[in-house]
Enzyme design. Sequence first.
Site, PDB file in Angstrom:
ATOM      1  N   CYS A  77       0.848  -1.296   0.053  1.00  0.00           N
ATOM      2  CA  CYS A  77      -0.087  -0.091   0.103  1.00  0.00           C
ATOM      3  C   CYS A  77       1.130   1.167   0.030  1.00  0.00           C
ATOM      4  O   CYS A  77       1.859   1.115   0.689  1.00  0.00           O
ATOM      5  CB  CYS A  77      -0.798  -0.063   1.287  1.00  0.00           C
ATOM      6  SG  CYS A  77      -2.370  -1.019   1.098  1.00  0.00           S
ATOM      7  N   ASP A 129     -11.448  -6.293  22.116  1.00  0.00           N
ATOM      8  CA  ASP A 129     -10.239  -5.984  22.888  1.00  0.00           C
ATOM      9  C   ASP A 129     -10.758  -5.209  24.229  1.00  0.00           C
ATOM     10  O   ASP A 129     -10.477  -5.521  25.145  1.00  0.00           O
ATOM     11  CB  ASP A 129      -9.209  -5.085  22.542  1.00  0.00           C
ATOM     12  CG  ASP A 129      -8.075  -5.064  23.582  1.00  0.00           C
ATOM     13  OD1 ASP A 129      -7.571  -5.829  24.022  1.00  0.00           O
ATOM     14  OD2 ASP A 129      -7.726  -3.714  23.488  1.00  0.00           O
TER      15      ASP A 129
END
Length: 165
Positions: free
Chosen positions: A76, A131
């Site tokens: 990228c 998380d």
Amino acid sequence: MSEFTHMNQQGRAKMVDITDKTVSSRRAIARSSIIVLEEIYQKITNHKMGKGDVLAVAQVAGVMAAKQTSTIIPMCHPLALSGVNILFDWVSRDDGRWELVIDVEVKTKGSTGVEMEALTAASVTALTIYDMCKAVDKGMIIGQTYLLEKSGGKSGAFKRTTDNE
């Protein structure tokens, strides 16, 4: 099918040269989701999760992820993003759990698209929610992550017609 553009003359990986590509407005929207228990839904929506405002933290994590995509996805290009917007939508499921749908819109004006930035942001947003809530339940399910639509660039517009393509 077009030929692979991320291979050099020796068949090894390379970053595509976008030097001569036209600068244009680019936009991509990606979606992910996470399925949670009723207890987690209640704690998030009533701001009772011990780690803080889950959606606010996840939203910031998603924006940060979009901006850092080129550091974790090898081919990228680093991009100057002009906008990142993350929207949440709670959906009640028949099994008593809740699904949080995460839509991420990313924009830039540049020589390459922002699909990977939108997909990365959607994924990291869902992971951040996991998380922050895993102390309550480790059985949460992060759903499919996919591109909803994109515009700009040589390949033109894309718009997904169903969630199951």
